[in-house]
Design a protein around this motif. Sequence first.
Motif, short mmCIF file in Angstrom:
data_model
loop_
_atom_site.label_atom_id
_atom_site.label_comp_id
_atom_site.label_asym_id
_atom_site.label_seq_id
_atom_site.Cartn_x
_atom_site.Cartn_y
_atom_site.Cartn_z
N UNK B 205 0.83 -1.19 0.00
CA UNK B 205 0.00 0.00 0.00
C UNK B 205 0.87 1.25 0.00
N UNK B 206 0.63 2.09 -0.96
CA UNK B 206 1.33 3.39 -1.00
C UNK B 206 0.27 4.48 -1.01
N UNK B 207 0.41 5.44 -0.11
CA UNK B 207 -0.61 6.47 0.09
C UNK B 207 -0.01 7.85 -0.16
N UNK B 208 -0.63 8.59 -1.02
CA UNK B 208 -0.08 9.92 -1.36
C UNK B 208 -1.22 10.91 -1.56
N UNK B 333 -4.43 6.10 -3.29
CA UNK B 333 -3.79 4.91 -2.74
C UNK B 333 -3.49 3.94 -3.86
N UNK B 334 -2.35 3.30 -3.73
CA UNK B 334 -1.94 2.26 -4.67
C UNK B 334 -1.82 0.96 -3.89
N UNK B 335 -2.59 -0.05 -4.30
CA UNK B 335 -2.40 -1.39 -3.75
C UNK B 335 -1.37 -2.06 -4.64
N UNK B 340 6.57 -4.94 -6.98
CA UNK B 340 6.40 -3.49 -7.15
C UNK B 340 7.04 -2.76 -5.97
N UNK B 341 7.79 -1.73 -6.29
CA UNK B 341 8.47 -0.97 -5.25
C UNK B 341 7.65 0.28 -4.92
N UNK B 342 7.15 0.31 -3.71
CA UNK B 342 6.23 1.39 -3.31
C UNK B 342 6.86 2.76 -3.52
N UNK B 343 8.12 2.88 -3.15
CA UNK B 343 8.76 4.20 -3.27
C UNK B 343 8.92 4.60 -4.73
N UNK B 345 7.02 3.59 -7.20
CA UNK B 345 5.67 3.87 -7.71
C UNK B 345 5.29 5.31 -7.35
N UNK B 346 5.56 5.70 -6.12
CA UNK B 346 5.20 7.07 -5.71
C UNK B 346 6.02 8.10 -6.48
N UNK B 347 7.27 7.78 -6.74
CA UNK B 347 8.10 8.71 -7.51
C UNK B 347 7.53 8.86 -8.92
N UNK B 348 7.16 7.73 -9.49
CA UNK B 348 6.56 7.74 -10.83
C UNK B 348 5.25 8.53 -10.82
N UNK B 349 4.48 8.36 -9.77
CA UNK B 349 3.21 9.07 -9.64
C UNK B 349 3.44 10.58 -9.57
#
Lengths: 462, 462
Positions: B205-208, B333-335, B340-343, B345-349
Motif C-alpha cells: 500500500x502506498x498512500x499519497x 492509494x496504490x495497492x 512493485x516498489x512502493x517508493x 511507484x510514488x516517484x513515478x506518480x
Amino acid sequence: MAAIEAVLNTIDANLDASRERLFDLLRIPSVSTDPAYNAQCLRAANWLKDQLTGLGYAAEVRETPGHPIVVGHAKAKRKDAPHVLFYGHYDVQPADPLELWETEPFAPRLTEGADGKDIVARGASDDKGQLMTFVEACRAFEANGGLPCNVTFLFEGEEETGSPSLPGFLAAHKDELSAPDLALVCDTSMWNASTPAITVMLRGLALEEVIIKGPSHDLHSGMFGGPVLNPIHVLAKIIADLHDIEGKVTLPGFYASVPEIPDDIAEQWRAIDFNEAKWLSEIGLTRVGGETGRGIIEQIWARPTCDVNGIIGGYTGAGSKTVLPAQASAKFSFRLVGKQDAKAILESFRSFVRERLPTDAKAEFISHGASNALQLPFGSEALNRARRALAEEWDKEPVLAGCGGSIPIVGSFKRDLNMDSLMIGFAHDDDRIHSPNEKYSYTSFHKGARSWARVLHALAAA
Amino acid sequence: MAAIEAVLNTIDANLDASRERLFDLLRIPSVSTDPAYNAQCLRAANWLKDQLTGLGYAAEVRETPGHPIVVGHAKAKRKDAPHVLFYGHYDVQPADPLELWETEPFAPRLTEGADGKDIVARGASDDKGQLMTFVEACRAFEANGGLPCNVTFLFEGEEETGSPSLPGFLAAHKDELSAPDLALVCDTSMWNASTPAITVMLRGLALEEVIIKGPSHDLHSGMFGGPVLNPIHVLAKIIADLHDIEGKVTLPGFYASVPEIPDDIAEQWRAIDFNEAKWLSEIGLTRVGGETGRGIIEQIWARPTCDVNGIIGGYTGAGSKTVLPAQASAKFSFRLVGKQDAKAILESFRSFVRERLPTDAKAEFISHGASNALQLPFGSEALNRARRALAEEWDKEPVLAGCGGSIPIVGSFKRDLNMDSLMIGFAHDDDRIHSPNEKYSYTSFHKGARSWARVLHALAAA
C-alpha cells in the motif's frame, strides 16, 4: 426642449449646491443589514421622496416587508417622449471597521485624490453619489423647461442585503413600473478615470450539482479495491471530458448560440488600456488560461464557461483512510452568453453525464438555478444614442463593456418587467466600495450629472 | 520424532480437555480497548504463560507501555530442527451490544451450528480459539516425545487496538525473536467450511495526497471565470488520465514488476467456489469493474490498483457558490503486488502529476506511508510442505489465497525481523468476529490442532 447647453450650464453653475445635497444624503447612515439603522433607512427614503416631490414629481415611500422603496413619476414636456425607469439604491454597507476610516464615515468631505477631488463617505460611490448624478440632471432640466423623457424613479433600500423585497415589489406593481422603454441603472464603473463605459452584456448562469453513486456503501479499499467501481474516478472523467485541449467546452451544441463579437467592438476591446500581465499577477498567475487564442477581456465579457466550483467525495480529513466511497459529487456552473439557453445547456449537460456512466454508476442532479445572458443589442438605437452622448461629454468613445457576473436587478427587470437595461456608471475601480474610506470622484459626480443630461436628451431626440 | 499418527491420536483423545482449556481462556474478558479490563488482560497473559511453562517451556509475561506480551521458547528434540515463531493474540473486542448476545459473551458453550458444533463466546474465533489450536498441537507433541521444531511463542494483547506496543517490542527484542526461519500466524480464515486456505500474498500500500494549487486565492467565477486556471479541472484530468480504457493504471512501468499468477494457481482460483454475482450484489453492483478480463478474486488478491480515496475542493456546502477555488486535493492509494516498489511507484506518480500541470498550476505532495506487497513465494519449500500437510488433514488441496488489504503484524515481521509468514487459519467467514454471538467451529478447533501438528511435522521432515 431646453437646449442641452443650458441644462449643462445649470449643472455647472449649481455644482456646490448639488454636492451639499449629496452630503445631506451621505450623512444619513442608512445601513440596511443592521436593524439598529432601520429608522435611518426610512429617513433616507423620505429624504429622496422629498427631493422628487421638491422637483414637482409624484413620489411616495412604499412599505415592503423590509426597507421601503421610493417610487416617483415625472412627466416629460412632450407628449410622445420616451419613458424610462431609473434605478438606484439608497442603502449602504456597514462602515466597519471604523478604526480604519481616516474621518467619520457618515461625515462626508472633499479630499484631494489621485484623479482630482474625491468625495469621501460610506455610500459616496455605492450608490448614493451615482444615484444623485441622475437626480441632479433631472433638476437641471426642470430649471430649463422640463424633462425630455418621462421618468419613473425606483430607489430601493435593500441592495446590499440581496434585494429580498424587490422581486415581490416588481411583481405587485408591474403595470405601474413596466411602462418604460428602458431601464437606466447607475451602479457600475467607468473603464478608467477618463474613459466612460456602458455595460451592455451580463453573462447568464446555470448551476447544477451532480452526485455520482457507485457501491451501496463505503468499502475497504484493500478488501474491495480493483473490481469495484470508484465514483470519484467516474466524476473525474466527466470533468476531464468537459473541456478539449483548446479549452473549449465539449458539450454538444454549446457554442451554437454564442455570437462572435462584432469587429468594431473586438477592435475597441483590443485597443483599450488593459494590462493582462498585471491582472494575472494580482491573482498569482502568469498565463491566460481558458480558450486558446482569446484574451481575458473577451473571455470574461463575451465567452461562456464551464467550471467546477466544488467537489467532494470519500475521506477528506487529515491523514489517510483506505476507503472506496459510495458516492462523489461536484457543483458545476456554466456562464452563458449570447442566445445560449440555460435550460437547454443543462439538459445537454445531464445527457453528457449520463452517457459517461459505466454500468452500475448512477447520477443524481440538483439544480441551483438557471438564467440566460442579458445583452443590450450592439446595434440598438438607445445604445447608439447613449454612446454618442457619453462620447460628447468625455471626449472619448465609451467602452462597451461586459460583466462576467450577474447583476440581479437587471435580470429582474428583464424577467419580470421585460425591460432592457442601459447600465452607465461613473464609479472608479479604486473607489473602495464596501471598504473603509469609500470615495467617489468629484469629477464623476459632476460629469456624471452632465452625462445623464446628455443621455436623456439623446434618448428623446427626434 | 513421534510418528505423526500418534500425535494426531493424542489430539483426538484429549479433545474434551483441550476444549475445557479453551473455555477457561474464553472466560477471561480480556478486552484490550477498555481500561476497566486491564487486569483481565494481564490475567489472560498469565494464563497463557502458565500453559507454556506447564508444557516445560521457558515463558514470561513481558511488560509493554500497554498490555503485556507473552514470550515463550520451546526446544525441539532434534538439534538441527527448524525454528519457527508462532504469533497469536489474547485480547478481544468489547462484547457490546450485550443485549444481542443469546448467552453471556464470556460464558463459552457448545451449540449446534450450520456446519456442525460451534463454540460460542467473544474471542472464540478471534483469536483465542485459533491460538489454542497451535498450543494444543504442541501439547500433543510433548505427550509423544517432543516438538519437531524449535518454537518461539509471541502472544500479544493489543491486536484489537492496532498493536501500538508491538513494533517497539520487536525492535527491542530483535535478537531473541528473529532467529526463526518462519513466522506462523493463525488469524485468517478457511476458504469454506471444508476447504483450508493458506494466505500467501498481501498487497502492499502506498498512500499519497496531492494538493493542486492555482490562483493565489478563491475568485468569483463570474468576474474571473474563463481565463483562470481551475485546480479542480487539473486534478480531475490527472485522475482521469490514471486509468486507460481497459481499466489499467497508466503510470509508466507500473506493471513491470507485477507477475502473472502461475497457471496452476490461476486454475485453482478459477475452480474455487466463488459467486461473483453474489459478491457484487452485496455491495450494490452487477458488473466486475477494474481491469478488463480479470475476475474479482484475481484482482483483489494479485493485481495492483490505483484508487482515489478522497477528493475535496472549492465549495462543498449546501446550495451553490460561484467560486473558482485556489486549490483542490485528493488522496490516492496504490495497492501493490509482486515486486512493485512502493517508493518507485510514488516517484513515478509524482512525475505523472507534475507532467500534467499546466502553466501556473503547482502540486504539493503529502506521503501517508508506503509498504511493498508481501508474498510467500509460490514455489517455496515451506509453502509446499504446509500445502501437503493441510491437504492430508482436510482431504482437499488448500486454496492459496491472497488478501487485498494489509495485515500489519505480517508487515512488521518482514520489515523488522526479516521473516516471511505462513498464514494459516481455520475461521469461517460467518464467525461473527467483532459481533454478538461470535463463534468458532468445533471442527476448526479440532482439525485446526491436527493441521498444525501436521504442518510442524512437515516443516521438520528431512
